[in-house]
Design an enzyme around this catalytic site. Structure first.
Site, PDB file in Angstrom:
ATOM      1  N   ARG A 120     -66.649  46.209  -3.414  1.00 30.38           N
ATOM      2  CA  ARG A 120     -66.447  47.448  -3.312  1.00 30.38           C
ATOM      3  C   ARG A 120     -65.349  48.011  -4.263  1.00 30.38           C
ATOM      4  O   ARG A 120     -64.267  48.849  -4.016  1.00 30.38           O
ATOM      5  CB  ARG A 120     -65.818  47.829  -1.853  1.00 30.38           C
ATOM      6  CG  ARG A 120     -66.714  47.313  -0.925  1.00 30.38           C
ATOM      7  CD  ARG A 120     -68.224  47.933  -0.783  1.00 30.38           C
ATOM      8  NE  ARG A 120     -69.170  47.280   0.142  1.00 30.38           N
ATOM      9  CZ  ARG A 120     -70.450  47.550   0.169  1.00 30.38           C
ATOM     10  NH1 ARG A 120     -71.057  48.388  -0.711  1.00 30.38           N
ATOM     11  NH2 ARG A 120     -71.055  46.791   0.937  1.00 30.38           N
ATOM     12  N   LYS A 240     -61.038  37.217   8.177  1.00 31.33           N
ATOM     13  CA  LYS A 240     -62.274  37.733   8.727  1.00 31.33           C
ATOM     14  C   LYS A 240     -63.161  36.569   9.502  1.00 31.33           C
ATOM     15  O   LYS A 240     -63.766  35.770   8.590  1.00 31.33           O
ATOM     16  CB  LYS A 240     -62.788  38.437   7.521  1.00 31.33           C
ATOM     17  CG  LYS A 240     -64.298  39.109   8.000  1.00 31.33           C
ATOM     18  CD  LYS A 240     -64.838  40.184   6.731  1.00 31.33           C
ATOM     19  CE  LYS A 240     -66.191  40.569   7.169  1.00 31.33           C
ATOM     20  NZ  LYS A 240     -66.725  41.439   5.960  1.00 31.33           N
ATOM     21  N   GLU A 244     -69.913  40.150  10.178  1.00 31.18           N
ATOM     22  CA  GLU A 244     -70.742  40.424   9.110  1.00 31.18           C
ATOM     23  C   GLU A 244     -71.135  38.765   8.560  1.00 31.18           C
ATOM     24  O   GLU A 244     -70.765  38.591   7.305  1.00 31.18           O
ATOM     25  CB  GLU A 244     -70.137  41.383   8.117  1.00 31.18           C
ATOM     26  CG  GLU A 244     -69.773  42.606   8.722  1.00 31.18           C
ATOM     27  CD  GLU A 244     -69.489  43.440   7.616  1.00 31.18           C
ATOM     28  OE1 GLU A 244     -68.714  43.307   6.601  1.00 31.18           O
ATOM     29  OE2 GLU A 244     -70.014  44.762   7.763  1.00 31.18           O
ATOM     30  N   ASP A 323     -66.263  52.236  10.492  1.00 33.08           N
ATOM     31  CA  ASP A 323     -65.787  51.383   9.030  1.00 33.08           C
ATOM     32  C   ASP A 323     -65.317  52.333   7.937  1.00 33.08           C
ATOM     33  O   ASP A 323     -66.188  52.738   7.124  1.00 33.08           O
ATOM     34  CB  ASP A 323     -67.143  50.749   8.846  1.00 33.08           C
ATOM     35  CG  ASP A 323     -66.838  49.658   7.294  1.00 33.08           C
ATOM     36  OD1 ASP A 323     -65.903  49.759   7.057  1.00 33.08           O
ATOM     37  OD2 ASP A 323     -67.976  49.174   7.011  1.00 33.08           O
ATOM     38  N   GLU A 351     -64.962  53.502  -0.978  1.00 35.21           N
ATOM     39  CA  GLU A 351     -66.559  53.156  -0.605  1.00 35.21           C
ATOM     40  C   GLU A 351     -67.198  54.175  -0.244  1.00 35.21           C
ATOM     41  O   GLU A 351     -68.385  54.256  -0.594  1.00 35.21           O
ATOM     42  CB  GLU A 351     -66.271  51.652   0.467  1.00 35.21           C
ATOM     43  CG  GLU A 351     -67.536  51.287   0.818  1.00 35.21           C
ATOM     44  CD  GLU A 351     -67.521  50.255   1.800  1.00 35.21           C
ATOM     45  OE1 GLU A 351     -66.496  49.608   2.091  1.00 35.21           O
ATOM     46  OE2 GLU A 351     -68.694  49.769   2.300  1.00 35.21           O
ATOM     47  N   GLU A 451     -65.571  66.349   2.940  1.00 38.33           N
ATOM     48  CA  GLU A 451     -66.139  66.030   4.079  1.00 38.33           C
ATOM     49  C   GLU A 451     -67.237  67.142   4.274  1.00 38.33           C
ATOM     50  O   GLU A 451     -68.039  66.845   4.936  1.00 38.33           O
ATOM     51  CB  GLU A 451     -64.871  66.271   5.160  1.00 38.33           C
ATOM     52  CG  GLU A 451     -65.595  66.019   6.475  1.00 38.33           C
ATOM     53  CD  GLU A 451     -64.428  66.314   7.805  1.00 38.33           C
ATOM     54  OE1 GLU A 451     -63.205  66.664   7.243  1.00 38.33           O
ATOM     55  OE2 GLU A 451     -64.589  65.714   8.673  1.00 38.33           O
ATOM     56  N   TRP A 481     -77.524  47.774  11.557  1.00 39.91           N
ATOM     57  CA  TRP A 481     -76.062  47.870  11.282  1.00 39.91           C
ATOM     58  C   TRP A 481     -75.303  48.745  12.527  1.00 39.91           C
ATOM     59  O   TRP A 481     -74.277  48.922  12.567  1.00 39.91           O
ATOM     60  CB  TRP A 481     -75.675  48.674   9.913  1.00 39.91           C
ATOM     61  CG  TRP A 481     -75.936  47.557   8.854  1.00 39.91           C
ATOM     62  CD1 TRP A 481     -77.225  47.963   8.138  1.00 39.91           C
ATOM     63  CD2 TRP A 481     -75.324  46.525   8.306  1.00 39.91           C
ATOM     64  NE1 TRP A 481     -77.170  46.931   7.215  1.00 39.91           N
ATOM     65  CE2 TRP A 481     -76.084  46.215   7.129  1.00 39.91           C
ATOM     66  CE3 TRP A 481     -74.176  45.914   8.671  1.00 39.91           C
ATOM     67  CZ2 TRP A 481     -75.733  44.895   6.456  1.00 39.91           C
ATOM     68  CZ3 TRP A 481     -73.820  44.803   7.801  1.00 39.91           C
ATOM     69  CH2 TRP A 481     -74.387  44.414   6.932  1.00 39.91           C
TER      70      TRP A 481
HETATM   71  C1  GCU Z   1     -67.225  47.248   4.937  1.00 39.27           C
HETATM   72  C2  GCU Z   1     -67.745  46.718   3.505  1.00 39.27           C
HETATM   73  C3  GCU Z   1     -68.039  45.137   3.147  1.00 39.27           C
HETATM   74  C4  GCU Z   1     -66.495  44.540   3.779  1.00 39.27           C
HETATM   75  C5  GCU Z   1     -66.586  45.097   5.280  1.00 39.27           C
HETATM   76  C6  GCU Z   1     -64.897  44.875   5.630  1.00 39.27           C
HETATM   77  O1  GCU Z   1     -68.533  46.848   5.812  1.00 39.27           O
HETATM   78  O2  GCU Z   1     -68.960  47.386   3.120  1.00 39.27           O
HETATM   79  O3  GCU Z   1     -68.223  45.295   2.008  1.00 39.27           O
HETATM   80  O4  GCU Z   1     -66.834  43.342   3.449  1.00 39.27           O
HETATM   81  O5  GCU Z   1     -66.341  46.484   5.300  1.00 39.27           O
HETATM   82  O6  GCU Z   1     -64.129  45.287   5.920  1.00 39.27           O
HETATM   83  O7  GCU Z   1     -64.996  43.328   6.143  1.00 39.27           O
END
Ligand code: GCU
Length: 617
Positions: A120, A240, A244, A323, A351, A451, A481
Site C-alpha cells: 500500500r 499481526k 489475513e 479497515d 489506501e 467522501e 472479505w
Molecule cells: C488492509 C490492507 C492490507 C494490510 C492490512 C493490515 O487490509 O489492504 O494490505 O495488510 O490492512 O492492516 O494488516
C-alpha cells in the site's frame, strides 16, 4: 548521488543546511538546528539550552528579552527546538511553558518489504530496503530522522506487519544492519521497532510455534536477547497474528492473550513493548452468511480477554471496526478494554482515500475520532506510513501534510485541524497570505469532498477490489472479505442494530442509542447502521436517493473547484506541476465515481434525480 529529495522539503523549508554526520545526540541536533535557523533568518535572537534529564520528552521554553531558553530532557530539548523554529517560521506565538506529549508512544508503521516494495505504498519504493537487504542513502535517513523528530514521532517500525520473509529480519547477519540504521536515527530521538512473524520458530527448526510450549518461549527469549544485544534501545516487536492468513496462536488452540504474553515476557527484560494488532476477522467469509458481521469481530474476540494481557502488551486497534475506510464509526473496542493498554492506529498511506493522487487531508477526520474515543483510555498512537523513495517523499507533495499533522496530533490530540494545516503550509511554502489561505481552504475541505464523491452515508467498500482506487459498488459484494452493502431494488445498507447484526450493542449505551435510531444516527453513518429504502426521508427532508445523487454531483463539482483554486497558486514549479497533474487525475476519478455510483443506484431505485442532472442508464 541524486539529492533531489533534499530540495523538496516536505515541511522543513526553514531548515536550510542538512544535519551533518557526527551530530550525536538530541541536544547537539537541537543546538545545530536553532543556530543555523536563527543565523539564516537573521533574527538577532539566540537560544540557550538547559538539559534537565528528568524531563525526558518534555520541554519548557522561556523567553528572556530577545533570547530563548529551552529546558528539557533528551529528546525534549529537541522537540522544544523544533517547536520554536516552527512557531518563528509561521509567525505564531511562541509556545512558552512546559509542554509534554500526550501519548508516550508515537509511532510510524512502515509497511516496507525487504524486496524494496511497500505494501500500500504510493510514493515509490522503500527508502531503506532493496532486493532483500538494506540499501539506503544515510543522509536521507538523517533527513527522515529530522522530519520525524520535528513533529515529535519517536518510534519507527521498519518492516511490514505482513512479514513475508521473516528469516531475513532477525537473523544474526542482519542485526548489525538494523543497529547501523538505528544509530542514524538515535540523535533524533527516534527508536526502531520490528514486525515479527509469530511462526518464526517453525522456520528456525522448531516443531511448533505453540506459545505454551516451553521450547518456543525459550526460543523467543533467546531471540530477544540477541536482538537487544545488537540494538539495545529497540522499542519492541509489532505482531499481526491470525489475521489475513498470518500465523498466530489460534492454530494451537491458544488465545491471543497467551500468544502476546509469551512474546511480551521475552522482551520485558530489555524494556521492550509487545504491540499486538487487533485487526482480526474472518477473511474467508461466505457472502451468503448474513449472520456474521465483520465489524463485530475485534470486539467479540478481545473484549473477553480484557485484563489478561501483561503490562508490556499494547493492543493496537484501527480507528474503525473495518479497515481505514473514508468513514467509519470509531471502533467500539476502544471503549471496551479498561484493563488493557491500548494504541489507536491510523493510516497515512492513502489506501482507501485516494492513493496520494486525490487530496485527502486527514486532520478533520482525526479531530472527529479523537473527540469520540475518550482518548484518555488510549496511551499510544500509530500510523501506517505514507513515505517512499520519491523525491518529494510522499508522491503528492501535499500528502506530506498528513505525516506532519499526525506528529502534531500524537503530541496533542486536541489540536485544531485548521491551525495544523495552516502551520504545515507556512512551514512548507513561502506564499503570500491570501494564496496560502486558498491552499489551507482546499486542504481543509478535501476530506469532505472525497467522501462526497466516493462513499455515500457510511457505506464503505464501494471501491475497486485489490487496488482500492476508483469505484466498484458491487466489487466486494460477493467476495469473502465480509464487506457488503446489500444494495437491491428495495434499499441499501446493513441493519447493525439489535434487530440486525447487533453490532451497535457493542457501544456504551448512550452511543448505541444514538446510532441505533435512524432519526438520531448521524447522516454520514446512516447506512453503516441501517438498511433503508431509497425514499427514506432524511433530517433535511431530502430522500435518501436524492441525497446520494446530490452528494456525488456536488463532490465531483467541488473537485473541479479545487482544481481551479490550485491552478492559480504560485507554488515551487515541481510541486505545482505534480499537484496539478494529480489534480487532473482526481477530477477524472471524481467524475467516474459520480457516474458509476449514481447509475448504480438509479438502476436499482428507478428514481430520477429531482434536479434533472445527467445520470447514465
Ligand atoms: C488492509 C490492507 C492490507 C494490510 C492490512 C493490515 O487490509 O489492504 O494490505 O495488510 O490492512 O492492516 O494488516
Amino acid at each position: 548521488m541524486d539529492r533531489a529529495w533534499e530540495s523538496r522539503k516536505a515541511w522543513l523549508a526553514a531548515l536550510s543546511a542538512p544535519v551533518p554526520e557526527g551530530v550525536n545526540n538530541p541536544l547537539e541536533v537541537a543546538a545545530f538546528e536553532t543556530e543555523t535557523y536563527l543565523d539564516a533568518a537573521r533574527t538577532g535572537r539566540s537560544v540557550r539550552f538547559v538539559p534537565y534529564p528528568a524531563m525526558k520528552e518534555s520541554y519548557e521554553i522561556c523567553r528572556q528579552g530577545n533570547d530563548f531558553q529551552i529546558k528539557g530532557g533528551q529528546p525534549g530539548v529537541l522537540y522544544g527546538a523544533y517547536a520554536l523554529i516552527r512557531a518563528l517560521q509561521a509567525g505564531e506565538e511562541i509556545p512558552v511553558g512546559v509542554q509534554k506529549p500526550y501519548y508516550p508512544l508515537r509511532m510510524l508503521n512502515c509497511w516496507d518489504n525487504m524486496d524494496g516494495t511497500i505494501e500500500r505504498g504510493y510514493a515509490g519504493r522503500s527508502i531503506w530496503f532493496e532486493q532483500g537487504r538494506f540499501d539506503y542513502d544515510p543522509a536521507r535517513i538523517r533527513q527522515l530522522g529530522r522530519m520525524l523528530a520535528s513533529v515529535g514521532i519517536n518510534v519507527l517500525c521498519l518492516n511490514n506487519v505482513n512479514v513475508h520473509q521473516p528469516a531475513q529480519h532477525l537473523t544474526d547477519d542482519l542485526l548489525p544492519e538494523v543497529e547501523r540504521f538505528a544509530a542514524i536515527l538515535r540523535p533524533f530521538g527516534v527508536r526502531l521497532m520490528l514486525s515479527i512473524d509469530f511462526s518464526q520458530p517453525l522456520q528456525q527448526g522448531l516443531p511448533t510455534a505453540d506459545p505454551e510450549d516451553e521450547r518456543v518461549a525459550a526460543w523467543w527469549r533467546q531471540r530477544a536477547k540477541e536482538v537487544w544485544r545488537a540494538v539495545p534501545d529497540l522499542a519492541g516487536f509489532l505482531v499481526k497474528a491470525d489475521s489475513e492468513h498470518r500465523p498466530g496462536p489460534n492454530a494451537y488452540g491458544r488465545t491471543h492473550a497467551q500468544g502476546a504474553n509469551m512474546l511480551a515476557r521475552a522482551v520485558k527484560p530489555f524494556g521492550g513493548v509487545l504491540v499486538w494488532r487487533a485487526f482480526v476477522y474472518n477473511c474467508m467469509q461466505d457472502w451468503r452468511d448474513t449472520k456474521t458481521d465483520r465489524p463485530r469481530a475485534a470486539y467479540d474476540l478481545y473484549r473477553p480477554m480484557d485484563g489478561q494481557f501483561d503490562d508490556n502488551v499494547i493492543l493496537q486497534i484501527k480507528y474503525g471496526p473495518f479497515d481505514f475506510q473514508v468513514r467509519e464509526p470509531v471502533s467500539p473496542l476502544l471503549y471496551a478494554m479498561p484493563k488493557t493498554r491500548l494504541a489507536i492506529e491510523f493510516q497515512l498511506a492513502q489506501e482507501y482515500t485516494g492513493h496520494q493522487i486525490d487530496l485527502y487531508a486527514m486532520p478533520p477526520m482525526w479531530r472527529e475520532i479523537m473527540d469520540q474515543t475518550g482518548k484518555q483510555r488510549v496511551e499510544a498512537i500509530a500510523a501506517v506510513s505514507n513515505l517512499g523513495r520519491d523525491d518529494n517523499w510522499t508522491g503528492h507533495p501535499f500528502a506530506a501534510l498528513n505525516l506532519f499533522a499526525f506528529g502534531l496530533f500524537a503530541w496533542n490530540p486536541d489540536a485544531d485541524p485548521e491551525r495544523v494545516i495552516r502551520l504545515w503550509c507556512q512551514n512548507t511554502y513561502d506564499l503570500p497570505a491570501e494564496e496560502r489561505e486558498k491552499l489551507v481552504s482546499v486542504l481543509l475541505r478535501s476530506r469532505a469532498i472525497y467522501e462526497k464523491y466516493t462513499a455515500p452515508l457510511g457505506l464503505c467498500w464501494m471501491v475497486r477490489p485489490d487496488g482500492h482506487y476508483g469505484p466498484s459498488p458491487y466489487g466486494y459484494e460477493f467476495q469473502a472479505w465480509g464487506t457488503y452493502n446489500r444494495a437491491d431494488c428495495r434499499g441499501v445498507g446493513v441493519d447493525r442494530t439489535a434487530g440486525g447484526t447487533g453490532y451497535a450493542d457493542q457501544y456504551p449505551p448512550e452511543i448505541r442509542d444514538r446510532y441505533a435510531d435512524s432519526k438520531t444516527c448521524p447522516d454520514e453513518l446512516l447506512l453503516f447502521f441501517h438498511r433503508l429504502p431509497y425514499d427514506f426521508v432524511m433530517r433535511d427532508e431530502r430522500t435518501l436517493i436524492q441525497r446520494i445523487y446530490d452528494d456525488h454531483f456536488e463532490g465531483a463539482e467541488a473537485a473541479e473547484e479545487m482544481q481551479e483554486a490550485l491552478r492559480g497558486l504560485p507554488l515551487p514549479p515541481e510541486d505545482r506541476q505534480e499537484a496539478l497533474t494529480r489534480m487532473e487525475m482526481q477530477v477524472r476519478n471524481a467524475r467516474e465515481w459520480r457516474d458509476v455510483i449514481n447509475t448504480f443506484f438509479h438502476r436499482f431505485s428507478g428514481i430520477d434525480d429531482k434536479k434533472g442532472r445527467r445520470i447514465y442508464d
